[in-house]
Motif scaffolding. Sequence first.
Motif, PDB file in Angstrom:
ATOM      1  N   SER A 158      -4.339  -6.612   4.617  1.00 14.96           N
ATOM      2  CA  SER A 158      -3.813  -6.670   3.109  1.00 14.96           C
ATOM      3  C   SER A 158      -2.301  -6.795   2.935  1.00 14.96           C
ATOM      4  CB  SER A 158      -3.940  -4.994   2.517  1.00 14.96           C
ATOM      5  OG  SER A 158      -2.944  -4.729   1.749  1.00 14.96           O
TER       6      SER A 158
ATOM      7  N   ARG B 257      -0.042  -6.237   0.580  1.00 18.89           N
ATOM      8  CA  ARG B 257       0.587  -5.187   0.113  1.00 18.89           C
ATOM      9  C   ARG B 257       1.216  -4.181   1.196  1.00 18.89           C
ATOM     10  NH1 ARG B 257      -1.582  -1.844  -4.912  1.00 18.89           N
ATOM     11  NH2 ARG B 257      -1.242  -4.082  -6.021  1.00 18.89           N
ATOM     12  N   LEU B 258      -0.017  -4.083   1.851  1.00 16.87           N
ATOM     13  CA  LEU B 258       0.310  -2.994   3.009  1.00 16.87           C
ATOM     14  C   LEU B 258       1.361  -3.925   4.168  1.00 16.87           C
ATOM     15  CD1 LEU B 258      -3.003  -1.173   3.919  1.00 16.87           C
ATOM     16  CD2 LEU B 258      -0.910  -0.041   2.615  1.00 16.87           C
TER      17      LEU B 258
ATOM     18  N   THR C 237       4.720  -3.820   2.850  1.00 15.28           N
ATOM     19  CA  THR C 237       5.193  -2.486   2.715  1.00 15.28           C
ATOM     20  C   THR C 237       5.840  -2.294   4.469  1.00 15.28           C
ATOM     21  OG1 THR C 237       3.901  -1.864   1.011  1.00 15.28           O
ATOM     22  CG2 THR C 237       4.810  -0.167   2.489  1.00 15.28           C
ATOM     23  N   HIS C 238       5.218  -2.578   5.140  1.00 17.26           N
ATOM     24  CA  HIS C 238       5.328  -2.432   6.550  1.00 17.26           C
ATOM     25  C   HIS C 238       6.667  -3.226   7.113  1.00 17.26           C
ATOM     26  CE1 HIS C 238       4.355  -3.892  10.942  1.00 17.26           C
ATOM     27  NE2 HIS C 238       5.005  -2.772  11.040  1.00 17.26           N
TER      28      HIS C 238
ATOM     29  N   ILE D 253       7.374   5.393   8.231  1.00 17.94           N
ATOM     30  CA  ILE D 253       6.351   5.453   7.123  1.00 17.94           C
ATOM     31  C   ILE D 253       5.955   3.694   7.314  1.00 17.94           C
ATOM     32  CG2 ILE D 253       6.238   5.083   4.471  1.00 17.94           C
ATOM     33  CD1 ILE D 253       8.408   7.231   4.438  1.00 17.94           C
ATOM     34  N   GLY D 254       7.053   2.814   7.376  1.00 19.93           N
ATOM     35  CA  GLY D 254       6.543   1.475   7.801  1.00 19.93           C
ATOM     36  C   GLY D 254       5.148   1.391   8.509  1.00 19.93           C
TER      37      GLY D 254
ATOM     38  N   ALA E 125       2.251   2.404   7.571  1.00 16.83           N
ATOM     39  CA  ALA E 125       1.407   1.425   6.645  1.00 16.83           C
ATOM     40  C   ALA E 125       0.532   0.227   7.609  1.00 16.83           C
ATOM     41  CB  ALA E 125       2.497   0.563   5.765  1.00 16.83           C
TER      42      ALA E 125
ATOM     43  N   LEU F 236      -2.436   1.645   8.805  1.00 17.98           N
ATOM     44  CA  LEU F 236      -3.468   1.901   7.743  1.00 17.98           C
ATOM     45  C   LEU F 236      -4.135   0.467   7.610  1.00 17.98           C
ATOM     46  CD1 LEU F 236      -4.896   3.271   5.681  1.00 17.98           C
ATOM     47  CD2 LEU F 236      -3.033   2.937   3.940  1.00 17.98           C
ATOM     48  N   ASN F 237      -3.113  -0.673   7.597  1.00 15.74           N
ATOM     49  CA  ASN F 237      -3.856  -2.032   7.585  1.00 15.74           C
ATOM     50  C   ASN F 237      -4.815  -2.518   8.677  1.00 15.74           C
ATOM     51  OD1 ASN F 237      -3.917  -4.153   6.081  1.00 15.74           O
ATOM     52  ND2 ASN F 237      -1.579  -4.798   6.415  1.00 15.74           N
TER      53      ASN F 237
END
Length: 492
Positions: A420, A422-423, A426-427, A477-478, A481, A484-485
């Motif tokens: 993704s 977007r993720l 963000t990362h 948090i990065g 992400a 999660l990706n």
Amino acid sequence: MTVTETVKTSLSDIVNIPKLMFYTSILWFLLGGGAGLYMVLSHLSGATYVANYYQAMTLHGVVMAFGGLFQLMMALSLMRAGFCYGKPVKGFVASASYLLLNLGLLMAVVATWLGVRTSYTLMFPLPAVGALHGLWTLDAVTLFVWGVVLVVAVVVALYPSALARLIFFGKTREALILERFVGTLNPSGMASMLPYIFIVPVLGSAILLEAALIGMALINLVPLDEIAWILHPLNFNYPFWVWAHNLMEAMGIMGLGTVYWLIPRYTARMERAEDAAPRLYSEKLGIFAIIFYASAAVMAFPHHLYTMPTSQPIGLSYTGQIASWLTGFGAAFSVFNISATAYRKGLRLTPATLAAMLGFTIYVVDGFIAMQLGTIGWAYRLHGTYYATAHLMTILLAVTLIWIGAAYHSHSLLTGRTPSNRLAYTHILLTALGALGIFYIMAYMGAEGFPRRTYPLPFYSDPPMAGILVFGLLLAIGQAAFLLNLIKAKSK
């Protein structure tokens, strides 16, 4: 077997071991990052036992640098060499590199859990001194030392051997070639692997031998009095820093080469097929920068030893200072070449290019601090402070971010899925922001005289430590992400 199955089987010869290294490096990053956050919280709360703090520091330093960054670099560089040269990444050397590196790290972690406490940049003679004073056992020291021996053996011998085998030996299999290029030194992004292959094994052989002899003495295979000369701090620290400094420089050069390799592949000209092959603005300048940088870096190691109590010869100190300054020219050539490539050929925004360019930018920003610490006068003022910590952490984070760019480039090979965007963005952005925030706060602390490797700090440190915590949480948090990706990519 169908053609598709044959291709998948062939690609597995390239991907399987690097994929294992890649996912294992993530686990080490998570463990090391957790230890880092624990250290910051310890400063803010003041509730941590001193011994526990230094255990966390040892864990953080060892696993982040070698389990995380080095293993990530090893995974992606071997895979890149495999699919560019059309050769499988398998066999004894590649497998042993993975197994022995992680076995050595596990041994070091267990030894740390048993009480061994030191920084990976100040390894000697603290472990032995701690045992003599009853702070931890000699058995724990033995386990720690042999863990270090295994890690250094991979770094100095096995990994460069695996890389050299892919570049110089073996038959090319056409089915394995995913990205073609012409010659070993073309493009310059592949040439960046050569300094590691030819420099690190030579300069690291002495410290590997010394570490192995110390390990053998600890298990009574070698009489201790026969290796007493190794135990002199002067005889240990010089081989150590000759190796450690040039290891970091070689990893940095491979990081620069990764930017060289990635950026031309994501230009508007390549997308429109106006370029026959992905090339830098000047491949010759790229190769020259690598040679110049690597040559200057070889003799820059004395800048780590300006403040040695035994005092090194002034001529050696000035050699280290001049060589340190000269490495800046290699970086400057790279800044021009990469910027010109991006501008003239139209760099496209992708997760791979964003990570590579931000990592490269942070690398350059950190270079200014490196130049200061490489200057004799500045080093006496700043070397024992958080200024040096800022430099070390930021250079590791910058190179990590560059390799993250390579990971996004090869994401489909590693996971079989498309990430993704977007993720991914963000990362990358949170990682870069966290790295820069920690860098500037630690640099400020160093300028104010906060001593590194010290707990508790002798000065009121809550405001800067709170800032480090904020940026550290952004880093965390990065990475969430990123994880999660990976999970989403694997579960689609």
